[in-house]
Design a protein around this motif. Sequence first.
Motif, PDB file in Angstrom:
ATOM      1  N   ILE A 130      11.577  -7.498   3.789  1.00  0.00           N
ATOM      2  CA  ILE A 130      10.292  -7.656   3.684  1.00  0.00           C
ATOM      3  C   ILE A 130       9.547  -6.900   4.543  1.00  0.00           C
ATOM      4  CG2 ILE A 130       8.607  -9.557   4.172  1.00  0.00           C
ATOM      5  CD1 ILE A 130      10.383 -11.595   2.746  1.00  0.00           C
ATOM      6  N   ALA A 131       9.955  -6.625   5.795  1.00  0.00           N
ATOM      7  CA  ALA A 131       9.125  -5.806   6.972  1.00  0.00           C
ATOM      8  C   ALA A 131       9.008  -4.488   6.453  1.00  0.00           C
ATOM      9  CB  ALA A 131      10.106  -5.918   8.235  1.00  0.00           C
ATOM     10  N   TYR A 132      10.193  -3.973   6.001  1.00  0.00           N
ATOM     11  CA  TYR A 132      10.402  -2.672   5.188  1.00  0.00           C
ATOM     12  C   TYR A 132       9.160  -2.468   4.216  1.00  0.00           C
ATOM     13  CZ  TYR A 132      12.371   1.660   3.652  1.00  0.00           C
ATOM     14  OH  TYR A 132      12.417   3.039   3.074  1.00  0.00           O
ATOM     15  N   PHE A 133       9.258  -3.439   3.283  1.00  0.00           N
ATOM     16  CA  PHE A 133       8.700  -3.581   2.133  1.00  0.00           C
ATOM     17  C   PHE A 133       7.004  -3.478   2.684  1.00  0.00           C
ATOM     18  CE2 PHE A 133       6.028  -5.608  -1.329  1.00  0.00           C
ATOM     19  CZ  PHE A 133       6.662  -4.761  -2.522  1.00  0.00           C
TER      20      PHE A 133
ATOM     21  N   ILE B 210       2.221  -8.057   1.361  1.00  0.00           N
ATOM     22  CA  ILE B 210       2.058  -6.994   2.514  1.00  0.00           C
ATOM     23  C   ILE B 210       0.788  -7.428   3.278  1.00  0.00           C
ATOM     24  CG2 ILE B 210       2.887  -5.130   1.358  1.00  0.00           C
ATOM     25  CD1 ILE B 210       0.184  -4.259   0.304  1.00  0.00           C
ATOM     26  N   ALA B 211       0.015  -8.789   2.736  1.00  0.00           N
ATOM     27  CA  ALA B 211      -1.212  -9.002   3.404  1.00  0.00           C
ATOM     28  C   ALA B 211      -0.821  -9.805   4.679  1.00  0.00           C
ATOM     29  CB  ALA B 211      -1.792 -10.280   2.523  1.00  0.00           C
ATOM     30  N   GLU B 212      -2.045  -9.660   5.670  1.00  0.00           N
ATOM     31  CA  GLU B 212      -1.864 -10.453   6.735  1.00  0.00           C
ATOM     32  C   GLU B 212      -1.639 -11.907   6.820  1.00  0.00           C
ATOM     33  OE1 GLU B 212      -1.878  -8.753   9.811  1.00  0.00           O
ATOM     34  OE2 GLU B 212      -2.161  -6.868   8.927  1.00  0.00           O
ATOM     35  N   LYS B 213      -0.677 -12.564   7.491  1.00  0.00           N
ATOM     36  CA  LYS B 213      -0.169 -13.766   7.120  1.00  0.00           C
ATOM     37  C   LYS B 213      -1.501 -15.073   7.316  1.00  0.00           C
ATOM     38  CE  LYS B 213       4.364 -13.364   8.010  1.00  0.00           C
ATOM     39  NZ  LYS B 213       4.731 -12.801   6.384  1.00  0.00           N
ATOM     40  N   ASP B 214      -2.657 -14.466   7.949  1.00  0.00           N
ATOM     41  CA  ASP B 214      -3.467 -15.629   8.194  1.00  0.00           C
ATOM     42  C   ASP B 214      -4.643 -15.219   7.498  1.00  0.00           C
ATOM     43  OD1 ASP B 214      -3.929 -13.261   9.749  1.00  0.00           O
ATOM     44  OD2 ASP B 214      -4.416 -14.494  11.725  1.00  0.00           O
ATOM     45  N   SER B 215      -4.611 -14.285   6.481  1.00  0.00           N
ATOM     46  CA  SER B 215      -5.928 -13.902   5.642  1.00  0.00           C
ATOM     47  C   SER B 215      -6.057 -15.003   4.553  1.00  0.00           C
ATOM     48  CB  SER B 215      -5.601 -12.570   4.918  1.00  0.00           C
ATOM     49  OG  SER B 215      -5.382 -11.664   5.792  1.00  0.00           O
TER      50      SER B 215
ATOM     51  N   GLY C  30      12.973  11.541 -17.956  1.00  0.00           N
ATOM     52  CA  GLY C  30      12.675  12.238 -16.523  1.00  0.00           C
ATOM     53  C   GLY C  30      11.367  12.693 -16.846  1.00  0.00           C
ATOM     54  N   GLN C  31      10.803  13.067 -17.918  1.00  0.00           N
ATOM     55  CA  GLN C  31       9.494  13.314 -18.011  1.00  0.00           C
ATOM     56  C   GLN C  31       8.528  12.387 -17.784  1.00  0.00           C
ATOM     57  OE1 GLN C  31       9.144  15.430 -21.846  1.00  0.00           O
ATOM     58  NE2 GLN C  31       8.786  17.278 -20.620  1.00  0.00           N
ATOM     59  N   ILE C  32       8.584  11.132 -17.810  1.00  0.00           N
ATOM     60  CA  ILE C  32       7.544  10.085 -17.842  1.00  0.00           C
ATOM     61  C   ILE C  32       8.158   9.151 -16.499  1.00  0.00           C
ATOM     62  CG2 ILE C  32       6.681   9.870 -20.057  1.00  0.00           C
ATOM     63  CD1 ILE C  32       8.659   7.522 -20.524  1.00  0.00           C
ATOM     64  N   MET C  33       9.120   9.502 -15.750  1.00  0.00           N
ATOM     65  CA  MET C  33       9.296   8.698 -14.791  1.00  0.00           C
ATOM     66  C   MET C  33       8.330   8.980 -13.253  1.00  0.00           C
ATOM     67  SD  MET C  33      13.020  10.399 -13.201  1.00  0.00           S
ATOM     68  CE  MET C  33      12.535  11.968 -12.065  1.00  0.00           C
ATOM     69  N   GLU C  34       8.175   7.825 -12.651  1.00  0.00           N
ATOM     70  CA  GLU C  34       7.438   7.991 -11.642  1.00  0.00           C
ATOM     71  C   GLU C  34       8.401   8.070 -10.173  1.00  0.00           C
ATOM     72  OE1 GLU C  34       4.300   5.211 -11.109  1.00  0.00           O
ATOM     73  OE2 GLU C  34       3.889   5.418 -13.276  1.00  0.00           O
ATOM     74  N   THR C  35       7.927   8.745  -9.146  1.00  0.00           N
ATOM     75  CA  THR C  35       8.785   8.907  -8.160  1.00  0.00           C
ATOM     76  C   THR C  35       8.382   8.070  -6.751  1.00  0.00           C
ATOM     77  OG1 THR C  35       7.803  10.822  -7.588  1.00  0.00           O
ATOM     78  CG2 THR C  35       9.820  11.030  -8.666  1.00  0.00           C
ATOM     79  N   THR C  36       7.569   7.183  -7.111  1.00  0.00           N
ATOM     80  CA  THR C  36       7.106   6.082  -6.276  1.00  0.00           C
ATOM     81  C   THR C  36       7.778   4.956  -6.360  1.00  0.00           C
ATOM     82  OG1 THR C  36       5.033   6.914  -6.527  1.00  0.00           O
ATOM     83  CG2 THR C  36       5.206   4.949  -5.181  1.00  0.00           C
ATOM     84  N   TYR C  37       8.746   4.380  -5.651  1.00  0.00           N
ATOM     85  CA  TYR C  37       9.720   3.060  -5.453  1.00  0.00           C
ATOM     86  C   TYR C  37      10.264   2.908  -4.095  1.00  0.00           C
ATOM     87  CZ  TYR C  37      13.172   6.553  -6.391  1.00  0.00           C
ATOM     88  OH  TYR C  37      14.165   7.784  -5.957  1.00  0.00           O
ATOM     89  N   ILE C  38      10.868   1.733  -4.118  1.00  0.00           N
ATOM     90  CA  ILE C  38      11.147   1.428  -2.792  1.00  0.00           C
ATOM     91  C   ILE C  38      12.849   0.992  -2.961  1.00  0.00           C
ATOM     92  CG2 ILE C  38      11.238  -0.500  -1.012  1.00  0.00           C
ATOM     93  CD1 ILE C  38       8.270  -0.378  -1.075  1.00  0.00           C
TER      94      ILE C  38
END
Lengths: 324, 324
Positions: free
Chosen positions: A30-33, B66-71, A10-18
């Motif tokens: 993919i759109a959500y990502f 996440i990039a624009e498709k035509d970059s 718990g001390q080294i975990m990051e809370t940024t994830y999807i």
Amino acid sequence: MANFKHESAGQIMETTYITVPGHFIVDNAIAYFRKHAKNKENLHYIYVTDDYSRLCGVLSVRELVIAEKDSRIQDIMTKDVVYAPSDMDQEELAMMFEKEDLLSVPIVNERFQMIGVVHVDDILDVVKHEATEDFLKMAPVSPLGEGLKDASVSLLYRKRITWLVLLVFMNVFSGAGIAHFEDVIENNIALVFFLPLLVDSGGNAGSQASTLMIRAMALGDVKIKDWLKLFTKEISISFLLGITMAIAVSIVGFVRGGAEIAVVVSLTMTLVVMVGSLIGMSLPFIFNKLKMDPATASAPLITSVADIVGVLIYFSIASWYLGL
Amino acid sequence: MANFKHESAGQIMETTYITVPGHFIVDNAIAYFRKHAKNKENLHYIYVTDDYSRLCGVLSVRELVIAEKDSRIQDIMTKDVVYAPSDMDQEELAMMFEKEDLLSVPIVNERFQMIGVVHVDDILDVVKHEATEDFLKMAPVSPLGEGLKDASVSLLYRKRITWLVLLVFMNVFSGAGIAHFEDVIENNIALVFFLPLLVDSGGNAGSQASTLMIRAMALGDVKIKDWLKLFTKEISISFLLGITMAIAVSIVGFVRGGAEIAVVVSLTMTLVVMVGSLIGMSLPFIFNKLKMDPATASAPLITSVADIVGVLIYFSIASWYLGL
């Protein structure tokens, strides 16, 4: 993160994830990502959770990209997720990373809800940090908590003095052993010549044996149940080491003190190396059994113990064989 | 991979990776990735190479998604790629991974062409392996090349005996030192009582100092140019340690041998701890300067050196102060 145990996952975990729900189709995911993964590094996995935030699957960004666009996430995700509870010890977590060759491990709470993720780059720091702690324990120095260059004189004094003073008092016993044999020494002062050589050899062989055990235990290679097997093996190894060193020392003994002294020092050497090695290999197991760190069996501690035993063995053999 | 140097990056690199040309647009790159990334794990980055296979950029699969498709790839890639030549030492490569928190590092040949990639999970093995080698050197035991449990009696004998015999012959010098002072000892046999205690203390303080240096050097925290600064600091630290231990031992000295002996053992203790510490902290630098591994300055080696110095200091002070 004051809520988590010292040196826990718990001390080294990051809370940024999807996370996404399992019923999403790949295109939605993919759109959500795309929407949520901007400016977030270290995102190589997408975790799948149920309505109660419980972890139920995982897929890599690679898998997401190569999947058919209309597949459902729950049909392509890996269901058998490797995870860790937030209170898992970091060292244990590091072993999990190594064993499974992982890049990230999701962290769950007691209700199996996902609350974070630990990345392998933080595990690399854990491995280095643990190795450093173990190194210093072998010195023995208490963990510094900072780099050597920045550590103050006062900090270094405090981290070193306890063990040094403890060892002084342990070494009083060697002195007492010597005092007990004062008559033997006075009758044959030449014996003192071989004293450092013989007692140090026991300590050196013992340090080797203990270091091998301590490291193998830290790597999870040796467990407490392996003691008897390794003890038996150490009898053979230390016998061979002792005999070889006895041959080396018998030459010095013969040149310096004649045939009788040569016999005494050779006999002593074999015994001292064997006893030193067997004590050295056993102490880490004993400390482990006492719920102490096996690395407490540092070279200087083994040396002190081997000194006491060595003095007793040496002068007992000398007074018996030389009839002093 | 017999073509690569022992313990070089080339030996642990994988040859499975995906490269695209910089003029690709994102949509093409994704299509290319979808085609080639099936059944290939550990693919989190796409490398960009020019017409001559030379490395010119990198982007993560996340960035691709996440990039624009035509970059164009060359417009969104990171041009400042962290890379390593194939002959880089694995230990140095591990430091690079840690410093930059990387997951993979592309490996290039002398013409800057990409020829492989090293992943962090292999670096984790390198870090453990190097730490184990350093641990055993401290014992001192030569690297085993396999786990302790599987190592045979004969292998363990061979990896341990060389140092043990070398140390026996080093310890002959301590014996010679003692023999030199035989008259002093015969005139005051009580001095022998304090011998193990005093010489071991020098060795213990020296082991602490050398272990701290060896580890800090292995972590890249301390460089050879830091010697003088650390030496000056060690003078203060070892003086404080010596004084504290002198106080402890003066009590034993007084009880056991009276005021004169107390003075001799306290003076000796302070000097022995200081000299032992300064030798201990300097030896790793000397070995480094001689292009040898600093870890060669193992606890048993320091103990042997400190023994010799300790014997000389002790009996010199005793014969001078007691007028023997």
